[in-house]
Design a protein around this motif. Structure first.
Motif, short mmCIF file in Angstrom:
data_model
loop_
_atom_site.label_atom_id
_atom_site.label_comp_id
_atom_site.label_asym_id
_atom_site.label_seq_id
_atom_site.Cartn_x
_atom_site.Cartn_y
_atom_site.Cartn_z
N GLY A 106 21.45 7.01 16.62
CA GLY A 106 20.06 7.15 16.33
C GLY A 106 19.13 6.89 17.43
O GLY A 106 18.08 7.67 17.51
N GLU A 107 19.30 6.12 18.27
CA GLU A 107 18.36 6.01 19.58
C GLU A 107 18.77 7.28 20.41
O GLU A 107 17.52 7.96 20.93
CB GLU A 107 18.93 4.78 20.38
CG GLU A 107 18.56 3.76 19.70
CD GLU A 107 19.04 2.52 20.66
OE1 GLU A 107 19.60 2.73 21.51
OE2 GLU A 107 18.78 1.12 20.17
N THR A 108 19.88 7.94 20.53
CA THR A 108 20.06 9.14 21.20
C THR A 108 19.31 10.25 20.65
O THR A 108 18.41 11.01 21.19
CB THR A 108 21.45 9.72 21.22
OG1 THR A 108 22.12 8.51 21.85
CG2 THR A 108 21.86 11.01 22.01
N LEU A 109 19.29 10.50 19.30
CA LEU A 109 18.57 11.32 18.69
C LEU A 109 17.17 11.13 18.68
O LEU A 109 16.26 12.02 18.84
CB LEU A 109 18.94 11.39 17.32
CG LEU A 109 20.34 11.95 16.98
CD1 LEU A 109 20.69 11.85 15.54
CD2 LEU A 109 20.76 13.26 17.48
N LEU A 110 16.72 10.17 18.66
CA LEU A 110 15.08 9.66 18.62
C LEU A 110 14.72 10.10 20.17
O LEU A 110 13.36 10.33 20.09
CB LEU A 110 14.94 8.15 18.25
CG LEU A 110 15.01 7.84 16.80
CD1 LEU A 110 14.98 6.28 16.47
CD2 LEU A 110 14.24 8.75 15.94
N SER A 111 15.50 9.70 21.00
CA SER A 111 15.07 10.03 22.40
C SER A 111 14.78 11.44 22.89
O SER A 111 14.74 11.66 23.94
CB SER A 111 15.81 9.36 23.48
OG SER A 111 17.13 9.81 23.29
#
Length: 463
Positions: free
Chosen positions: A264-269
Motif C-alpha cells: 500500500g505504501e509502495t503504491l501510494l508513493s
C-alpha cells in the motif's frame, strides 16, 4: 463457629456430651433401681414373713397382746425398726420398747389396711431422714385390728448410689475429654487437606498453575484433591494453549498485514505509474486479504464450536457432487503448482444428510493442506467409496508427511507441530468437529517423508 474445624469440634462435642449424659442417666437409674429394689424386696420378705407368723400363731390375741408378743419375738439381729400401729396410725409399741403418741399417715399404712403390702420410700414424717417402710395388716379373728410396720433408713443406700454415680460421672468426664481430644485430631485430619486445597487454589488464582494438592487419604477429600490436580493440569494446558494461540495468531496476522501495508505504501508513493508493479501489488494485497479472511473465519468457527452455537443446515446430498466442486476449485492451483490432482468416485450415488457448505469446507481444508505440503511433481488423490453403511473418503498426498511425535496431536486446537507453513493450527481441529457433528469419524495416517492420508467416514442415508 466460622470455621469447619470449630463447627466439627462443637457438634461432635455436643453429641458426645449428650450421649454421655444419657448413658449416665441410665446408669444412675439402673444402680438406684438395683440397690433400692434389692433392699425393698428384702424388707418386704422379712416383714411379710413375720406378719404371717404373728397372724397365724397369735391370731386370738388382741392388738395390745399382739404388740407384746411381737416385741418378745423380734429377732435380736433385726436391724429394721418394727412398729405396731392401730388402724388410725397411732404407734402402740415399737421394737425399742417405747409406746408413743406418734401418728403415722403414710401411703404404706393405707395400702396395708386394704389387705395389701404397703411400701413407702421417702422422708420420715418425724425427721428429715429418708426411709423405706413396709406395712402389713394384723388380724384378730379374721378382722383387721392394726398394722405391723418395718422401717429402715435409706440414707446409706442414697450414699452408696451417690458414690457410684460420682464414679460414673468421673468416668464420663474422662470419656468426654478423651472424645474431645479425639474430635480435635479428627477435625484436624479432615480440615487440613481442605486448607491445603484452599492454599493451592489461592496460588492458582495468582497464576501459579504448577501447584498441586497432596492426596492424603483415599476418601472424598482425596478425590477432591485428584480433581483439583486434574483441573490445575487442564488449566495449565489451556493457559499454554492460549499463549500459543496468541503467539500464532499474532504471527499469522502480522505477516499479511505487513505485506498489505508495504505494498500500500509502495503504491501510494508513486508505484501507480507502473501498471505491472501496480497489478503485482494489488495481487499481493488481494492474496493476503484472502489469508486474513480465512484466518478470521477459522477463528469464528472455532468460537462457535467452543460455545456450541454452530448450527448445521442439513439436507440430502450426493457426496460426489461436493467432491466434483472441490476438484474444479483446485484445478487451477494443481496446474500452477505442478501437483497432480485425481478424484476417484464410484458410479453409484453416495447419499448423505448434512450441511453441504460445511462438508465442502472440510474437503477444501484437507486439499489445501495437501497442496501446502506436497512439492511440485507430487500427486494428490481423493477416493470415495461405499463401505457398508458408510461413505469413506480418503485424501492422500505424496508430500513430506508428519513427524510421528506430532501425529497424535495433529487434530488438537492451535497445534502446528514442526511445520513452518503458515496457518492457525485450527484447520484439522475444525474439520474433525464438523465430521463428528455429522455423526462421522475422522482419522489421519502419515509417514514422515512418504505422505499423508486423511480419512473421513460419513453415515450413508438410507432410502
Amino acid at each position: 463457629m466460622r470455621g469447619i474445624r470449630a463447627r466439627l469440634i462443637i457438634h461432635f462435642g455436643f453429641i458426645l456430651l449428650l450421649i454421655v449424659l444419657v448413658l449416665e442417666g441410665l446408669f444412675y437409674w439402673a444402680v438406684h433401681t438395683y440397690y433400692f429394689g434389692t433392699a425393698t424386696e428384702t424388707l418386704v420378705t422379712r416383714a411379710t414373713t413375720f406378719t404371717t407368723f404373728i397372724n397365724k400363731y397369735a391370731g386370738t390375741y388382741g392388738l395390745k397382746e399382739k404388740a407384746r408378743y411381737i416385741l418378745e419375738n423380734v429377732s435380736n439381729g433385726e436391724t429394721a425398726k418394727v412398729e405396731v400401729l392401730d388402724t388410725g396410725g397411732k404407734v402402740l409399741l415399737n421394737s425399742y420398747g417405747f409406746q408413743t403418741a406418734e401418728v403415722i399417715d403414710t401411703p404404706d399404712l393405707k395400702e396395708a389396711l386394704t389387705n395389701t403390702t404397703g411400701i413407702y420410700v421417702g422422708k420420715s414424717p418425724q425427721t428429715p431422714e429418708r426411709v423405706i417402710a413396709v406395712s402389713n395388716r394384723l388380724t384378730y379373728l379374721g378382722e383387721t385390728v392394726g398394722v405391723l410396720r418395718y422401717t429402715i433408713s435409706a440414707e446409706p443406700l442414697y450414699a452408696a448410689v451417690y458414690k457410684i454415680a460420682m464414679y460414673g460421672a468421673g468416668v464420663g468426664a474422662v470419656v468426654v475429654l478423651f472424645a474431645f481430644g479425639l474430635s480435635l485430631v479428627t477435625a484436624k485430619r479432615m480440615v487440613d487437606p481442605i486448607l491445603e486445597l484452599t492454599r493451592a487454589a489461592t496460588q492458582m488464582a495468582t497464576g501459579n498453575f504448577s501447584v498441586r494438592a497432596a492426596k492424603r487419604y483415599d476418601d472424598e477429600v482425596g478425590t477432591l484433591a485428584e480433581t483439583f490436580n486434574y483441573m490445575a493440569e487442564e488449566i495449565g494446558k489451556n493457559e499454554k494453549l492460549k499463549n500459543d494461540f496468541i503467539s500464532s495468531v499474532s504471527h499469522e496476522l502480522r505477516t499479511p498485514l505487513t505485506s498489505i501495508k508495504g505494498w500500500g505504501e509502495t503504491l501510494l508513493s508513486g508505484g501507480l505509474n507502473d501498471p505491472e508493479e501496480t497489478r503485482l501489488g494489488l495481487e499481493v494485497i488481494a492474496k493476503e486479504t484472502d489469508r486474513l479472511i480465512g484466518l478470521v473465519e477459522e477463528l469464528l468457527d472455532f468460537s462457535k464450536f467452543q460455545s456450541g452455537e454452530l448450527k448445521l443446515s442439513r439436507e440430502r446430498l450426493d457426496l460426489r457432487d461436493v467432491l466434483e466442486d472441490v476438484r474444479v476449485q483446485f484445478a487451477v492451483r494443481s496446474h500452477d503448482k505442478g501437483v497432480g490432482l485425481q478424484v476417484v468416485v464410484p458410479d453409484a450415488p453416495l447419499p448423505v444428510t448434512g450441511d453441504v457448505n460445511r462438508l465442502k469446507q472440510v474437503f477444501v481444508n484437507l486439499l489445501d493442506n495437501a497442496f501446502k505440503f506436497t512439492p511440485s511433481g507430487g500427486t494428490i488423490t481423493v477416493t470415495a467409496e461405499e463401505t457398508g453403511r458408510w461413505a469413506v473418503i480418503a485424501v492422500t498426498d505424496t508430500g513430506e508427511g508428519i513427524d510421528p511425535e506430532d501425529l497424535p496431536h495433529i487434530t488438537e486446537k492451535f497445534f502446528k507441530g514442526r511445520s513452518k507453513q503458515a496457518g492457525s493450527g485450527l484447520g484439522l481441529s475444525i474439520c474433525q468437529e464438523i465430521v463428528q457433528l455429522h455423526g462421522g469419524h475422522f482419522h489421519v495416517d502419515s509417514r514422515l517423508g512418504s505422505g499423508t492420508t486423511v480419512t473421513v467416514e460419513l453415515p450413508l442415508t438410507t432410502k
